[in-house]
Scaffold this active site. Structure first.
Site, PDB file in Angstrom:
ATOM      1  N   ASP A   1       7.144  -9.190  -4.075  1.00 48.01           N
ATOM      2  CA  ASP A   1       5.906  -9.349  -4.843  1.00 48.01           C
ATOM      3  C   ASP A   1       6.002 -10.559  -5.766  1.00 48.01           C
ATOM      4  O   ASP A   1       5.084 -11.387  -5.828  1.00 48.01           O
ATOM      5  CB  ASP A   1       5.616  -8.103  -5.693  1.00 48.01           C
ATOM      6  CG  ASP A   1       5.201  -6.896  -4.858  1.00 48.01           C
ATOM      7  OD1 ASP A   1       5.175  -7.009  -3.621  1.00 48.01           O
ATOM      8  OD2 ASP A   1       4.915  -5.839  -5.451  1.00 48.01           O
TER       9      ASP A   1
ATOM     10  N   HIS B   1       9.332   3.707  -3.757  1.00 51.65           N
ATOM     11  CA  HIS B   1       9.435   3.561  -2.302  1.00 51.65           C
ATOM     12  C   HIS B   1      10.549   4.452  -1.761  1.00 51.65           C
ATOM     13  O   HIS B   1      11.035   4.255  -0.654  1.00 51.65           O
ATOM     14  CB  HIS B   1       9.732   2.110  -1.924  1.00 51.65           C
ATOM     15  CG  HIS B   1       8.864   1.120  -2.610  1.00 51.65           C
ATOM     16  ND1 HIS B   1       9.194   0.548  -3.816  1.00 51.65           N
ATOM     17  CD2 HIS B   1       7.651   0.618  -2.267  1.00 51.65           C
ATOM     18  CE1 HIS B   1       8.223  -0.275  -4.183  1.00 51.65           C
ATOM     19  NE2 HIS B   1       7.277  -0.247  -3.273  1.00 51.65           N
TER      20      HIS B   1
ATOM     21  N   HIS C   1       0.656   3.427  -2.601  1.00 49.99           N
ATOM     22  CA  HIS C   1       0.739   3.854  -4.001  1.00 49.99           C
ATOM     23  C   HIS C   1      -0.635   4.218  -4.562  1.00 49.99           C
ATOM     24  O   HIS C   1      -0.801   4.314  -5.769  1.00 49.99           O
ATOM     25  CB  HIS C   1       1.335   2.742  -4.861  1.00 49.99           C
ATOM     26  CG  HIS C   1       2.649   2.221  -4.374  1.00 49.99           C
ATOM     27  ND1 HIS C   1       3.749   3.029  -4.238  1.00 49.99           N
ATOM     28  CD2 HIS C   1       3.041   0.980  -3.976  1.00 49.99           C
ATOM     29  CE1 HIS C   1       4.769   2.303  -3.794  1.00 49.99           C
ATOM     30  NE2 HIS C   1       4.362   1.062  -3.613  1.00 49.99           N
TER      31      HIS C   1
ATOM     32  N   SER D   1       0.840  -1.193   0.000  1.00 56.54           N
ATOM     33  CA  SER D   1       0.000   0.000   0.000  1.00 56.54           C
ATOM     34  C   SER D   1       0.880   1.249   0.000  1.00 56.54           C
ATOM     35  O   SER D   1       2.098   1.167   0.129  1.00 56.54           O
ATOM     36  CB  SER D   1      -0.923  -0.006   1.215  1.00 56.54           C
ATOM     37  OG  SER D   1      -1.848  -1.062   1.097  1.00 56.54           O
TER      38      SER D   1
END
Lengths: 330, 330
Positions: A110, A216, A57, A55
């Protein structure tokens, strides 16, 4: 740190509850495990598109769940990969006879967790890994290139094909084509602040910018002195166009990282369109806004996708999501 | 100050050129004098809705030009009223036999310049002054209450009625009704920075927030210590609900000021909806996003509009603008 927070441990749940309620016509929010599904029913046999990631973004990815884009999104904690049980539960919820296509940004966590999810489910499935960020090879959380705002373009175009009846192989091939035709690069003026950390992710001087930053706050190509909008944009477009190659019609996406005024994003867009056209491209489609953000980071990224008539059609197709709407207009 | 700027004197023109180009399907941008008009033709006899104000609040107002909302917008320099020649030229460009309705936020410069514009044009005309901010009476640039994000609600609903064929008197009456049924209040965590000034508009401590702030950084009710999201929202909703009165169905708008992450806005929405319902309201319609911004200010405002069936219909009616889209869906 000044943020709208009650308990740092509860921010994702509270934000998702608000998101689900504000967009109850578009999405359903599920907890334990956490995922967001499209409210509008899909046609039997439609390929189910599922994305996800840390989260912070927003609107990526839950904001792109809806008609013409994603069937489900799996949000992790802030800047943290979602877990395989989330993707598996989402797949079970939205698979409708056409198989599942995972759209995954290229971050090690991911990629690994989506691979584990793939082993947990039994339906037909495929994946697309996006890696549109041409700023750097390898990075803090990435082997190879990072997946950034170009992922929005992949989700929009593949979403259109899936809605139109494309099968799993065709959707995967389109996603790979779009990703291959897309390059992005970002620049940061300030750091983001992760709520659980409470302090800025990186330090940066009052006269410095991070050229090629990740979403990030990962390091980019170099730390340089502040310069004019035109000079910043020229450096970014030249890097993108040089890496992308080709010419002709293109989509230009100017993506705000979260704290940059809309007025500045449009100023950047004007400069970027002009520079891109000096490189032999024609800006045929445009998108300007906060699409793939980095919490409260100031700065923006530029994304360019080479377009052919097929891709223009997928871009123009109807979509109805919290973060991007397109009506069937001329 | 780190901003995407070439020459501070050119930012409005450059940003508008980018805006016009990115949304060439929706708007036309005119210079000398500066105004933005809707691209899609209107029906003969439709009331022409024109708004405007200082820039730096994007998407307000130019981002709401298009089908179902405004016919034209007149952007001034950052946080500076547009001049009467802008409104007069916009009126001449978009008047189509139904008269002109000016939608004006209650700031002394805006009100005065729209009044002067009204004297310069000969067509049938009327005005709505929005003053939804219940934080304070009188303020830096305002006698009475300030017009803030509730203006978006007025523009959406009156735009729908004008599109449906409502005449000038009916559109003005609806605007006054909506404004009267709407209250807003904001909170700032940081100051905005006007590019031409180059330094923050106001100083604020790392542990302080400005409760009731205006959209140009004007002082609010009080400077208080940072507290939880729930506590901040409760104070705002209690002020709004107390001033608005009534109960029943309501629209809840959570408006980001420009630098607050989307995730936090949804967390605020969840808290605000809960608190509003504890006051006897039912949240029947919602909008969350950066609609009426204050450049790069961190913080948000809450807006509540009491709804009846007519207002729900105007809210749900189709709109196609850069900043707000609504398809004709169930």
């Amino acid at each position: 740190m000044k943020k709208f927070v009650n308990d740092v441990d509860d921010i994702l749940k509270e934000a998702l509850d608000g998101f689900g309620r504000a967009h109850a016509d578009l999405v359903s929010v599920h907890h334990e495990p956490t995922f967001v599904t499209r409210r509008e029913p899909t046609r039997k046999g439609k390929v189910a598109l599922i994305s996800g990631g840390g989260s912070g973004h927003e609107p990526l990815h839950a904001g792109f769940v809806g008609l013409g884009m994603l069937d489900a999104a799996c949000p992790g904690a802030v800047f943290t990969s979602p877990t395989p049980d989330q993707m598996a539960a989402a797949a079970e919820a939205v698979e409708n006879g056409g198989g599942v296509l995972f759209i995954v940004k290229n971050y090690e966590g991911d990629v690994m967790n989506f691979e584990m999810a793939a082993e947990m489910i039994t339906c037909e499935q495929a994946s697309i890994i996006t890696n549109d960020d041409c700023a750097v090879e390898d990075s803090t959380y990435t082997t190879g290139r990072r997946g950034v705002a170009g992922t929005v373009v992949v989700e929009k175009m593949v979403g259109a094909l899936a809605e139109q009846g494309g099968d799993l192989g065709a959707c995967q091939a389109l996603g790979q084509k779009v990703n291959g035709a897309t390059r992005s690069m970002g620049v940061a003026f300030t750091s983001c602040t992760v709520p659980a950390a409470g302090t800025p992710t990186f330090a940066i001087g009052d006269d410095e910018i991070e050229m090629g930053v990740g979403i990030h706050g990962e390091p980019g190509r170099k730390r340089i002195k502040m310069k004019s909008a035109d000079a910043i944009v020229e450096e970014m477009i030249d890097a993108i166009a040089g890496d992308l190659g080709g010419s002709g019609d293109a989509l230009l996406l100017v993506n705000g990282f979260g704290a940059t005024p809309t007025m500045e994003l449009y100023l950047v867009y004007a400069a970027a369109a002009k520079r891109l056209e000096s490189k032999g491209f024609t800006v045929a489609r445009s998108l300007v806004g906060n699409l793939c953000t980095s919490l409260d980071m100031a700065g923006c990224s530029l994304t360019v996708t080479r377009l052919d008539d097929d891709l223009k059609g997928y871009w123009d197709a109807p979509a109805r999501t919290a973060g991007l709407s397109r009506t069937a207009m001329a």
